[in-house]
Design a protein around this motif. Structure first.
Motif, PDB file in Angstrom:
ATOM      1  N   ALA A 103     -12.127 -13.286  -3.417  1.00 37.37           N
ATOM      2  CA  ALA A 103     -12.473 -11.866  -3.499  1.00 37.37           C
ATOM      3  C   ALA A 103     -11.895 -11.102  -2.313  1.00 37.37           C
ATOM      4  O   ALA A 103     -11.344 -10.004  -2.471  1.00 37.37           O
ATOM      5  CB  ALA A 103     -13.988 -11.689  -3.553  1.00 37.37           C
ATOM      6  N   THR A 104     -11.992 -11.695  -1.127  1.00 39.85           N
ATOM      7  CA  THR A 104     -11.457 -11.041   0.069  1.00 39.85           C
ATOM      8  C   THR A 104      -9.945 -10.931  -0.003  1.00 39.85           C
ATOM      9  O   THR A 104      -9.372  -9.905   0.368  1.00 39.85           O
ATOM     10  CB  THR A 104     -11.875 -11.820   1.334  1.00 39.85           C
ATOM     11  N   PHE A 105      -9.285 -11.978  -0.468  1.00 36.98           N
ATOM     12  CA  PHE A 105      -7.827 -11.937  -0.613  1.00 36.98           C
ATOM     13  C   PHE A 105      -7.411 -10.768  -1.501  1.00 36.98           C
ATOM     14  O   PHE A 105      -6.517  -9.998  -1.156  1.00 36.98           O
ATOM     15  CB  PHE A 105      -7.305 -13.260  -1.200  1.00 36.98           C
ATOM     16  N   PHE A 106      -8.062 -10.624  -2.646  1.00 38.95           N
ATOM     17  CA  PHE A 106      -7.702  -9.530  -3.558  1.00 38.95           C
ATOM     18  C   PHE A 106      -8.070  -8.161  -2.973  1.00 38.95           C
ATOM     19  O   PHE A 106      -7.379  -7.170  -3.235  1.00 38.95           O
ATOM     20  CB  PHE A 106      -8.306  -9.752  -4.941  1.00 38.95           C
ATOM     21  N   ALA A 107      -9.116  -8.094  -2.181  1.00 45.88           N
ATOM     22  CA  ALA A 107      -9.449  -6.844  -1.496  1.00 45.88           C
ATOM     23  C   ALA A 107      -8.335  -6.455  -0.532  1.00 45.88           C
ATOM     24  O   ALA A 107      -7.910  -5.293  -0.475  1.00 45.88           O
ATOM     25  CB  ALA A 107     -10.770  -6.981  -0.740  1.00 45.88           C
ATOM     26  N   VAL A 108      -7.838  -7.421   0.223  1.00 46.15           N
ATOM     27  CA  VAL A 108      -6.750  -7.143   1.180  1.00 46.15           C
ATOM     28  C   VAL A 108      -5.479  -6.746   0.436  1.00 46.15           C
ATOM     29  O   VAL A 108      -4.789  -5.800   0.828  1.00 46.15           O
ATOM     30  CB  VAL A 108      -6.525  -8.366   2.109  1.00 46.15           C
ATOM     31  N   VAL A 109      -5.171  -7.426  -0.668  1.00 45.41           N
ATOM     32  CA  VAL A 109      -3.978  -7.086  -1.458  1.00 45.41           C
ATOM     33  C   VAL A 109      -4.086  -5.651  -1.982  1.00 45.41           C
ATOM     34  O   VAL A 109      -3.125  -4.872  -1.891  1.00 45.41           O
ATOM     35  CB  VAL A 109      -3.778  -8.083  -2.626  1.00 45.41           C
ATOM     36  N   MET A 110      -5.255  -5.289  -2.510  1.00 46.41           N
ATOM     37  CA  MET A 110      -5.425  -3.914  -3.011  1.00 46.41           C
ATOM     38  C   MET A 110      -5.303  -2.901  -1.876  1.00 46.41           C
ATOM     39  O   MET A 110      -4.660  -1.860  -2.040  1.00 46.41           O
ATOM     40  CB  MET A 110      -6.760  -3.759  -3.739  1.00 46.41           C
ATOM     41  N   ASN A 111      -5.895  -3.206  -0.716  1.00 49.29           N
ATOM     42  CA  ASN A 111      -5.797  -2.284   0.410  1.00 49.29           C
ATOM     43  C   ASN A 111      -4.360  -2.092   0.852  1.00 49.29           C
ATOM     44  O   ASN A 111      -3.938  -0.975   1.146  1.00 49.29           O
ATOM     45  CB  ASN A 111      -6.652  -2.779   1.588  1.00 49.29           C
ATOM     46  N   PHE A 112      -3.588  -3.166   0.903  1.00 48.42           N
ATOM     47  CA  PHE A 112      -2.177  -3.033   1.276  1.00 48.42           C
ATOM     48  C   PHE A 112      -1.418  -2.203   0.245  1.00 48.42           C
ATOM     49  O   PHE A 112      -0.558  -1.392   0.610  1.00 48.42           O
ATOM     50  CB  PHE A 112      -1.517  -4.398   1.468  1.00 48.42           C
ATOM     51  N   PHE A 114      -2.665   0.222  -1.581  1.00 51.98           N
ATOM     52  CA  PHE A 114      -3.045   1.617  -1.371  1.00 51.98           C
ATOM     53  C   PHE A 114      -2.311   2.185  -0.161  1.00 51.98           C
ATOM     54  O   PHE A 114      -1.855   3.329  -0.177  1.00 51.98           O
ATOM     55  CB  PHE A 114      -4.560   1.747  -1.190  1.00 51.98           C
ATOM     56  N   MET A 115      -2.182   1.392   0.906  1.00 51.35           N
ATOM     57  CA  MET A 115      -1.482   1.876   2.106  1.00 51.35           C
ATOM     58  C   MET A 115       0.014   2.037   1.851  1.00 51.35           C
ATOM     59  O   MET A 115       0.620   3.000   2.313  1.00 51.35           O
ATOM     60  CB  MET A 115      -1.727   0.936   3.297  1.00 51.35           C
ATOM     61  N   LEU A 116       0.616   1.117   1.110  1.00 57.25           N
ATOM     62  CA  LEU A 116       2.043   1.245   0.790  1.00 57.25           C
ATOM     63  C   LEU A 116       2.309   2.488  -0.046  1.00 57.25           C
ATOM     64  O   LEU A 116       3.389   3.071   0.016  1.00 57.25           O
ATOM     65  CB  LEU A 116       2.539   0.002   0.054  1.00 57.25           C
ATOM     66  N   ALA A 117       1.325   2.897  -0.822  1.00 55.86           N
ATOM     67  CA  ALA A 117       1.459   4.099  -1.642  1.00 55.86           C
ATOM     68  C   ALA A 117       1.176   5.368  -0.841  1.00 55.86           C
ATOM     69  O   ALA A 117       1.308   6.471  -1.364  1.00 55.86           O
ATOM     70  CB  ALA A 117       0.525   4.027  -2.843  1.00 55.86           C
ATOM     71  N   GLY A 118       0.794   5.228   0.434  1.00 60.72           N
ATOM     72  CA  GLY A 118       0.626   6.392   1.288  1.00 60.72           C
ATOM     73  C   GLY A 118      -0.805   6.792   1.571  1.00 60.72           C
ATOM     74  O   GLY A 118      -1.040   7.793   2.235  1.00 60.72           O
ATOM     75  N   THR A 119      -1.776   6.057   1.060  1.00 55.89           N
ATOM     76  CA  THR A 119      -3.174   6.363   1.315  1.00 55.89           C
ATOM     77  C   THR A 119      -3.620   5.615   2.558  1.00 55.89           C
ATOM     78  O   THR A 119      -3.515   4.402   2.610  1.00 55.89           O
ATOM     79  CB  THR A 119      -4.050   5.930   0.123  1.00 55.89           C
ATOM     80  N   ILE A 120      -4.120   6.333   3.536  1.00 54.10           N
ATOM     81  CA  ILE A 120      -4.585   5.663   4.749  1.00 54.10           C
ATOM     82  C   ILE A 120      -6.098   5.541   4.687  1.00 54.10           C
ATOM     83  O   ILE A 120      -6.613   4.461   4.558  1.00 54.10           O
ATOM     84  CB  ILE A 120      -4.135   6.407   6.024  1.00 54.10           C
ATOM     85  N   SER A 121      -6.830   6.634   4.777  1.00 53.98           N
ATOM     86  CA  SER A 121      -8.285   6.635   4.684  1.00 53.98           C
ATOM     87  C   SER A 121      -8.876   5.512   5.527  1.00 53.98           C
ATOM     88  O   SER A 121      -8.524   5.344   6.684  1.00 53.98           O
ATOM     89  CB  SER A 121      -8.682   6.527   3.211  1.00 53.98           C
ATOM     90  N   HIS A 122      -9.752   4.700   4.950  1.00 52.57           N
ATOM     91  CA  HIS A 122     -10.398   3.592   5.656  1.00 52.57           C
ATOM     92  C   HIS A 122      -9.690   2.273   5.384  1.00 52.57           C
ATOM     93  O   HIS A 122     -10.172   1.217   5.784  1.00 52.57           O
ATOM     94  CB  HIS A 122     -11.872   3.489   5.237  1.00 52.57           C
ATOM     95  N   ASN A 123      -8.543   2.301   4.716  1.00 46.36           N
ATOM     96  CA  ASN A 123      -7.862   1.072   4.332  1.00 46.36           C
ATOM     97  C   ASN A 123      -7.490   0.159   5.505  1.00 46.36           C
ATOM     98  O   ASN A 123      -7.676  -1.055   5.397  1.00 46.36           O
ATOM     99  CB  ASN A 123      -6.631   1.379   3.484  1.00 46.36           C
ATOM    100  N   PRO A 124      -6.987   0.668   6.638  1.00 42.57           N
ATOM    101  CA  PRO A 124      -6.694  -0.246   7.748  1.00 42.57           C
ATOM    102  C   PRO A 124      -7.939  -0.968   8.267  1.00 42.57           C
ATOM    103  O   PRO A 124      -7.886  -2.172   8.567  1.00 42.57           O
ATOM    104  CB  PRO A 124      -6.101   0.663   8.827  1.00 42.57           C
ATOM    105  N   THR A 125      -9.059  -0.268   8.335  1.00 38.07           N
ATOM    106  CA  THR A 125     -10.309  -0.899   8.755  1.00 38.07           C
ATOM    107  C   THR A 125     -10.726  -1.963   7.748  1.00 38.07           C
ATOM    108  O   THR A 125     -11.177  -3.050   8.129  1.00 38.07           O
ATOM    109  CB  THR A 125     -11.426   0.156   8.877  1.00 38.07           C
ATOM    110  N   ASP A 126     -10.552  -1.686   6.463  1.00 38.78           N
ATOM    111  CA  ASP A 126     -10.882  -2.661   5.426  1.00 38.78           C
ATOM    112  C   ASP A 126     -10.001  -3.901   5.537  1.00 38.78           C
ATOM    113  O   ASP A 126     -10.466  -5.016   5.305  1.00 38.78           O
ATOM    114  CB  ASP A 126     -10.734  -2.043   4.038  1.00 38.78           C
ATOM    115  N   VAL A 127      -8.733  -3.713   5.876  1.00 40.17           N
ATOM    116  CA  VAL A 127      -7.840  -4.861   6.045  1.00 40.17           C
ATOM    117  C   VAL A 127      -8.313  -5.728   7.210  1.00 40.17           C
ATOM    118  O   VAL A 127      -8.347  -6.961   7.107  1.00 40.17           O
ATOM    119  CB  VAL A 127      -6.372  -4.411   6.237  1.00 40.17           C
ATOM    120  N   ILE A 128      -8.720  -5.095   8.301  1.00 37.11           N
ATOM    121  CA  ILE A 128      -9.217  -5.859   9.456  1.00 37.11           C
ATOM    122  C   ILE A 128     -10.468  -6.653   9.064  1.00 37.11           C
ATOM    123  O   ILE A 128     -10.583  -7.844   9.382  1.00 37.11           O
ATOM    124  CB  ILE A 128      -9.505  -4.933  10.655  1.00 37.11           C
ATOM    125  N   MET A 129     -11.403  -6.015   8.353  1.00 37.57           N
ATOM    126  CA  MET A 129     -12.602  -6.733   7.903  1.00 37.57           C
ATOM    127  C   MET A 129     -12.218  -7.883   6.978  1.00 37.57           C
ATOM    128  O   MET A 129     -12.779  -8.979   7.067  1.00 37.57           O
ATOM    129  CB  MET A 129     -13.574  -5.783   7.187  1.00 37.57           C
TER     130      MET A 129
END
Length: 168
Positions: A103-112, A114-129
């Motif tokens: 589940a965590t792996f797929f969360a990180v993949v989705m966050n990356f 979203f970031m590659l598409a230009g959305t920053i928001s809380h995504n970097p913090t989510d990647v760290i978690m």
């Protein structure tokens, strides 16, 4: 040293459970909101294609923009299902502590993505978690269904169960 503590310490397991629950609730509610709210990724994909991440007037991720143009947008109906249900199931897995690493792996993949598409928001913090939970491995789901699910899968596949050192 920190990795051993994350992967084997009981106190770390409690802290990881709190992190996992917080992270999981965020994913679950985001996914549920999209499932019940008539989500469509088409506007987001069109915006990401029209306004890619640029540096000095050059797209920083031209391969990703190409992926969005040639695969994601033509298959937007697939992504309209994958994104909300993916978010919801990641959240459910994290909250229940079931297949936590997956589940965590797929969360990180989705966050990356979203970031590659230009959305920053809380995504970097989510990647760290997510990286912290991934580094913790089994210990992140020890206080959850992984306590029973992981040994079951190990037995099913014939792999010997790895026992963690008992530390306070």
């Amino acid at each position: 040293m920190i990795n051993t503590w994350l992967r084997e310490n009981k106190i770390a397991a409690y802290l990881l459970t709190a992190l996992r629950l917080y992270f999981g609730f965020a994913w679950l509610t985001a996914g549920w909101g999209k499932i019940t709210g008539g989500f469509s990724a088409e506007g987001f994909l069109n915006g990401a294609i029209a306004n890619p991440v640029v540096s000095h007037d050059v797209a920083v991720y031209p391969g990703y923009v190409s992926f969005l143009e040639t695969f994601a947008l033509p298959n937007v109906s697939l992504f309209n299902v994958l994104i909300p249900w993916g978010e919801f199931l990641v959240g459910l897995g994290l909250i229940l502590g079931c297949l936590t690493t997956a589940a965590t792996f797929f969360a990180v993949v989705m966050n990356f993505n979203f970031m590659l598409a230009g959305t920053i928001s809380h995504n970097p913090t989510d990647v760290i978690m997510g990286v912290i939970l991934l580094a913790a491995g089994y210990n992140a789901g020890r206080i959850g269904l992984d306590r029973w699910v992981i040994p079951f899968f190990r037995k099913l596949t014939g792999k010997q169960e790895v026992t963690a050192h008992k530390t306070a």
